[in-house]
Each structure stands twice: as structure tokens, then as C-alpha cells.
Design an enzyme around this catalytic site. Sequence first.
Site, PDB file in Angstrom:
ATOM      1  N   ASN A  61       0.830  -1.210   0.000  1.00 47.37           N
ATOM      2  CA  ASN A  61       0.000   0.000   0.000  1.00 47.37           C
ATOM      3  C   ASN A  61       0.864   1.259   0.000  1.00 47.37           C
ATOM      4  O   ASN A  61       1.967   1.278   0.553  1.00 47.37           O
ATOM      5  CB  ASN A  61      -1.043  -0.006   1.118  1.00 47.37           C
ATOM      6  CG  ASN A  61      -0.493  -0.271   2.506  1.00 47.37           C
ATOM      7  OD1 ASN A  61       0.532  -0.921   2.668  1.00 47.37           O
ATOM      8  ND2 ASN A  61      -1.173   0.227   3.511  1.00 47.37           N
ATOM      9  N   GLU A  63       0.451   5.286   0.728  1.00 51.98           N
ATOM     10  CA  GLU A  63      -0.454   6.315   1.250  1.00 51.98           C
ATOM     11  C   GLU A  63      -0.001   7.710   0.852  1.00 51.98           C
ATOM     12  O   GLU A  63       1.083   7.903   0.290  1.00 51.98           O
ATOM     13  CB  GLU A  63      -0.560   6.159   2.775  1.00 51.98           C
ATOM     14  CG  GLU A  63      -1.149   4.798   3.134  1.00 51.98           C
ATOM     15  CD  GLU A  63      -1.512   4.636   4.594  1.00 51.98           C
ATOM     16  OE1 GLU A  63      -1.084   5.469   5.434  1.00 51.98           O
ATOM     17  OE2 GLU A  63      -2.232   3.665   4.899  1.00 51.98           O
ATOM     18  N   CYS A  72      -4.191   0.780  -2.555  1.00 52.68           N
ATOM     19  CA  CYS A  72      -4.020  -0.494  -1.856  1.00 52.68           C
ATOM     20  C   CYS A  72      -2.958  -1.368  -2.523  1.00 52.68           C
ATOM     21  O   CYS A  72      -2.704  -1.279  -3.734  1.00 52.68           O
ATOM     22  CB  CYS A  72      -5.332  -1.270  -1.847  1.00 52.68           C
ATOM     23  SG  CYS A  72      -6.651  -0.468  -0.957  1.00 52.68           S
ATOM     24  N   GLU A  74      -3.070  -4.459  -3.341  1.00 52.23           N
ATOM     25  CA  GLU A  74      -3.561  -5.342  -4.409  1.00 52.23           C
ATOM     26  C   GLU A  74      -3.495  -4.645  -5.762  1.00 52.23           C
ATOM     27  O   GLU A  74      -3.055  -5.216  -6.757  1.00 52.23           O
ATOM     28  CB  GLU A  74      -5.018  -5.746  -4.146  1.00 52.23           C
ATOM     29  CG  GLU A  74      -5.228  -6.585  -2.913  1.00 52.23           C
ATOM     30  CD  GLU A  74      -5.531  -5.764  -1.664  1.00 52.23           C
ATOM     31  OE1 GLU A  74      -4.916  -4.688  -1.493  1.00 52.23           O
ATOM     32  OE2 GLU A  74      -6.354  -6.203  -0.849  1.00 52.23           O
ATOM     33  N   CYS A 111     -10.431  -4.668  -0.207  1.00 51.64           N
ATOM     34  CA  CYS A 111     -11.502  -3.678  -0.053  1.00 51.64           C
ATOM     35  C   CYS A 111     -12.400  -3.705  -1.304  1.00 51.64           C
ATOM     36  O   CYS A 111     -12.071  -4.331  -2.317  1.00 51.64           O
ATOM     37  CB  CYS A 111     -10.907  -2.284   0.147  1.00 51.64           C
ATOM     38  SG  CYS A 111     -10.286  -1.539  -1.369  1.00 51.64           S
ATOM     39  N   CYS A 114     -10.749  -2.614  -4.624  1.00 49.63           N
ATOM     40  CA  CYS A 114      -9.821  -3.626  -5.151  1.00 49.63           C
ATOM     41  C   CYS A 114     -10.577  -4.820  -5.729  1.00 49.63           C
ATOM     42  O   CYS A 114     -10.167  -5.397  -6.735  1.00 49.63           O
ATOM     43  CB  CYS A 114      -8.849  -4.086  -4.073  1.00 49.63           C
ATOM     44  SG  CYS A 114      -7.606  -2.835  -3.721  1.00 49.63           S
TER      45      CYS A 114
HETATM   46  N1  THU Z   1      -5.363  -1.424   2.284  1.00 47.66           N
HETATM   47  C1  THU Z   1      -4.812  -2.239   1.348  1.00 47.66           C
HETATM   48  O1  THU Z   1      -3.688  -2.020   0.883  1.00 47.66           O
HETATM   49  N2  THU Z   1      -5.528  -3.306   0.927  1.00 47.66           N
HETATM   50  C2  THU Z   1      -6.761  -3.638   1.397  1.00 47.66           C
HETATM   51  O2  THU Z   1      -7.343  -4.601   0.908  1.00 47.66           O
HETATM   52  C3  THU Z   1      -7.366  -2.875   2.487  1.00 47.66           C
HETATM   53  C4  THU Z   1      -6.692  -1.601   2.825  1.00 47.66           C
HETATM   54  C5  THU Z   1      -4.579  -0.283   2.751  1.00 47.66           C
HETATM   55  C6  THU Z   1      -5.060   1.062   2.289  1.00 47.66           C
HETATM   56  C7  THU Z   1      -4.519   1.955   3.382  1.00 47.66           C
HETATM   57  O3  THU Z   1      -3.181   2.286   3.076  1.00 47.66           O
HETATM   58  C8  THU Z   1      -4.511   1.087   4.615  1.00 47.66           C
HETATM   59  O4  THU Z   1      -4.603  -0.247   4.160  1.00 47.66           O
HETATM   60  C9  THU Z   1      -5.644   1.353   5.591  1.00 47.66           C
HETATM   61  O5  THU Z   1      -6.874   1.347   4.938  1.00 47.66           O
END
Ligand code: THU
Length: 159
Positions: A61, A63, A72, A74, A111, A114
Amino acid sequence: MEIVKIEHKIISYKLDELTQNIQQLLKEAKKMEKVAYAPYSKFLVGSALELNSGSIATGCNQENASYPLCICAERVALYNAHVHHHGEIIKRLAVTASNPKKLISEPVSPCGACRQVILEFENRQKSPIEIYMQGQSDLVYYINSASALLPISFSSEFL
Ligand code: THU
């Protein structure tokens, strides 16, 4: 009136019940947690895709101070595969997560955004993408296709 029943199986494994190949893919995803850029949520997500050729494409991920721009793990792995392994079939996706603030004992599943993106890749390649999910324990969830994560989904068929 008609009730439409949609059934999908989620299989729950202990890590050591999985093949070496799958365990290795989960390890690759776990490695990616270490390079996640998650200074805001501190939630570390890693992902690894196994392609038909045996190659692995990874992601984590990413940010941003402008929160909606976070992406994310994925999707990072999928776009990475598209660019660096163009045209290859994606066989499976491993996604793992850890949270330094609180132990994640259950597997973490993709999520909603994704799910939609994984499904677009699956539909495009006309071949299912298996998904393996793990948190910080040896419990792993498996589903045999991205479509299981998003029933009655929106797709290009409507356009
Ligand atoms: N996140 C992912 O990378 N994948 C997911 O399936 C759920 C959430 C990340 C996004 C963000 O950087 C952090 O997790 C919190 O939501």
C-alpha cells in the site's frame, strides 16, 4: 417473486496445509509489508501475484497526506504486473496484512475498490484469479475466483 441464491466457498487453511508454492507466495506478500508506505494508517499490506510463467509481481500500500489518494497493495501489484509482465495470465493473488497497533489474527480481505479492479483483470484474461488472504496468524482464507468476492458485479458487459 424469485429468490436467487448465490453460493461461494471460502476455504480456511492453516499455513502448513498449503503447498510450498502457495506458502512462498504468501511469504513474498509478507515481505512487501516491510516496504509499505503507510505513515498515516500504519496498516501494512503486502501483495504478490503468481503469473502463468511462474514470475511473481508484488505490491504494497502507498499512502498520501491527501488521504483519498492512498492506493491499496492489491492494485499496486496488479498494475505492476500489467506493466512489467504484459499479457501474462495471473493465476493467483496473495494478500497479507499486519498492524503494529493491534494483532490481526483474521485474514484481511481486499476492499471494495480492489475487488472491482481484481475482477476487471479476471474478466479480461477470461481465467479465474485465486485469492489467498492472511493476517498475522497462520490462518489463511482461500477463494477460487475474484468473482466470489463480488457477486452481481458491475462489468463491461453493461457498457
Ligand atoms: N489497504 C490495502 O492495501 N488493501 C486492502 O485490501 C485494504 C486496505 C490499505 C489502504 C490503506 O493504506 C490502509 O490499508 C488502511 O486502509
